[in-house]
Design an enzyme around this catalytic site. Structure first.
Site, PDB file in Angstrom:
ATOM      1  N   SER A  99       0.081  15.366  -6.181  1.00  0.00           N
ATOM      2  CA  SER A  99       0.163  16.040  -4.882  1.00  0.00           C
ATOM      3  C   SER A  99      -1.177  16.659  -4.524  1.00  0.00           C
ATOM      4  CB  SER A  99       1.234  17.134  -4.926  1.00  0.00           C
ATOM      5  OG  SER A  99       2.485  16.615  -5.315  1.00  0.00           O
TER       6      SER A  99
ATOM      7  N   ASP B 231       9.572  20.103  -4.670  1.00  0.00           N
ATOM      8  CA  ASP B 231       8.521  19.169  -5.084  1.00  0.00           C
ATOM      9  C   ASP B 231       9.056  18.050  -5.967  1.00  0.00           C
ATOM     10  OD1 ASP B 231       5.774  18.336  -5.186  1.00  0.00           O
ATOM     11  OD2 ASP B 231       5.631  19.154  -7.206  1.00  0.00           O
TER      12      ASP B 231
ATOM     13  N   GLN C 119       4.229  17.304   2.551  1.00  0.00           N
ATOM     14  CA  GLN C 119       3.300  17.147   1.436  1.00  0.00           C
ATOM     15  C   GLN C 119       2.485  15.874   1.625  1.00  0.00           C
ATOM     16  OE1 GLN C 119       4.171  15.907  -3.010  1.00  0.00           O
ATOM     17  NE2 GLN C 119       4.524  18.119  -2.821  1.00  0.00           N
TER      18      GLN C 119
END
Length: 299
Positions: free
Chosen positions: A234, A213, A284
């Site tokens: 996110s 991430d 994502q």
């Protein structure tokens, strides 16, 4: 001499409260003062992995971020043992703060099975990590520029002081800090700081979930660096694990953003072992809101 990574000794070392309830601690908190999304994903996967047999390995996870994480309080993880079969097991995890879920995660585990059906893409040809500068060395290089505006000098010093438990070496770093639009793609070598060693593969997958991430959504900003970001978070995060790897060894993170619009952006990533084996795939989507007025030069 067995110096373990901070990710193993603190972030991913959950405290078991009950059979399917765990409590997590924090290590590094971004400048946004929200919990790092990779931490919550990694800890949720740890919680799920604690409820399956040692013979089962994670092959996929799908997470939704619901609320910003509060770094002033611990995170509780509640696991539902959704399904346990002969080859696959599924687990549902809620990450909770202040009595409300901040993330939901679905993780699936599989017993190792051999199949002749195999293929993968080819790893990009890039310089090895030994020939590249670390993020800290690049920042130091930028700070040596006498024409760098003082506000950006302070910003870089702040980044340099952060205790991020990840080693990063960008493959194509800029020579100077500028706002020239770039293709929404980036390549960098990553690994966990410290030593993890030969452990259950699920541990390395949890570490990779944490690492995956970091700077991921920022790939979508590369064509739009002239704008100031007001808000970026996110929305979801998915991973698929393909082959065994060591998260404390260098892996190439190949990131690309195929689309952005409607205050959202999609990014996709591949984690490659240094020997060219595809270890994991990531995806994502996030929210990105910007100011309409372009930024001024940093020089």
């Amino acid at each position: 001499g067995d110096l373990r990574s901070a990710l193993i000794t603190t972030v991913l070392n959950l405290e078991r409260l009950e059979l399917d309830r765990f409590r997590g601690r924090h290590h590094w908190v971004p400048a946004s003062r929200r919990l790092f999304g990779g931490q919550i994903v990694g800890q949720a996967l740890v919680a799920a992995a604690r409820t399956v047999s040692t013979d089962e390995q994670v092959h996929s996870l799908h997470c939704y971020f619901l609320r910003g994480g509060d770094p002033s309080v611990p995170v509780l993880y509640e696991v539902e043992q959704t399904y346990t079969g002969k080859s696959f097991s599924a687990r549902s995890v809620k990450a909770i703060q202040h009595g409300k879920p901040i993330l939901t995660c679905q993780a699936s585990f599989q017993l190792t099975q051999v199949s002749p059906l195999q293929h993968q893409f080819t790893m990009p040809t890039v310089p090895p990590p030994e020939k590249l500068l670390t993020r800290e060395e690049l920042i130091q290089k930028f700070l040596q520029n006498p024409n760098l505006a003082e506000r950006y000098r302070k910003h870089l010093n702040k980044i340099q002081a952060e205790d991020v438990p990840i080693d990063i070496k960008p493959v194509n770093p800029p020579d100077v800090i500028d706002f020239e639009p770039q293709e929404p793609k980036q390549l960098f070598w990553v690994r966990a700081r410290g030593y993890i060693g030969e452990m259950d593969m699920k541990v390395h997958c949890c570490v990779a979930a944490y690492i995956s991430d970091y700077a991921f959504l920022g790939t979508a900003l590369l064509p739009h660096q002239q704008y100031h970001v007001k808000f970026m978070v996110s929305l979801d995060h998915s991973m698929w694990f393909h082959a065994p790897f060591r998260a404390d060894h260098w892996m190439l993170y190949e990131c690309a953003s195929p689309w952005a619009g409607g205050c959202r952006a999609l990014v996709q990533g591949r984690l490659w072992r240094s020997d060219g084996v595809l270890a994991a795939t990531c995806a994502q989507e996030g929210v990105i809101r910007i100011e309409q007025t372009p930024k001024q030069s940093k020089l």
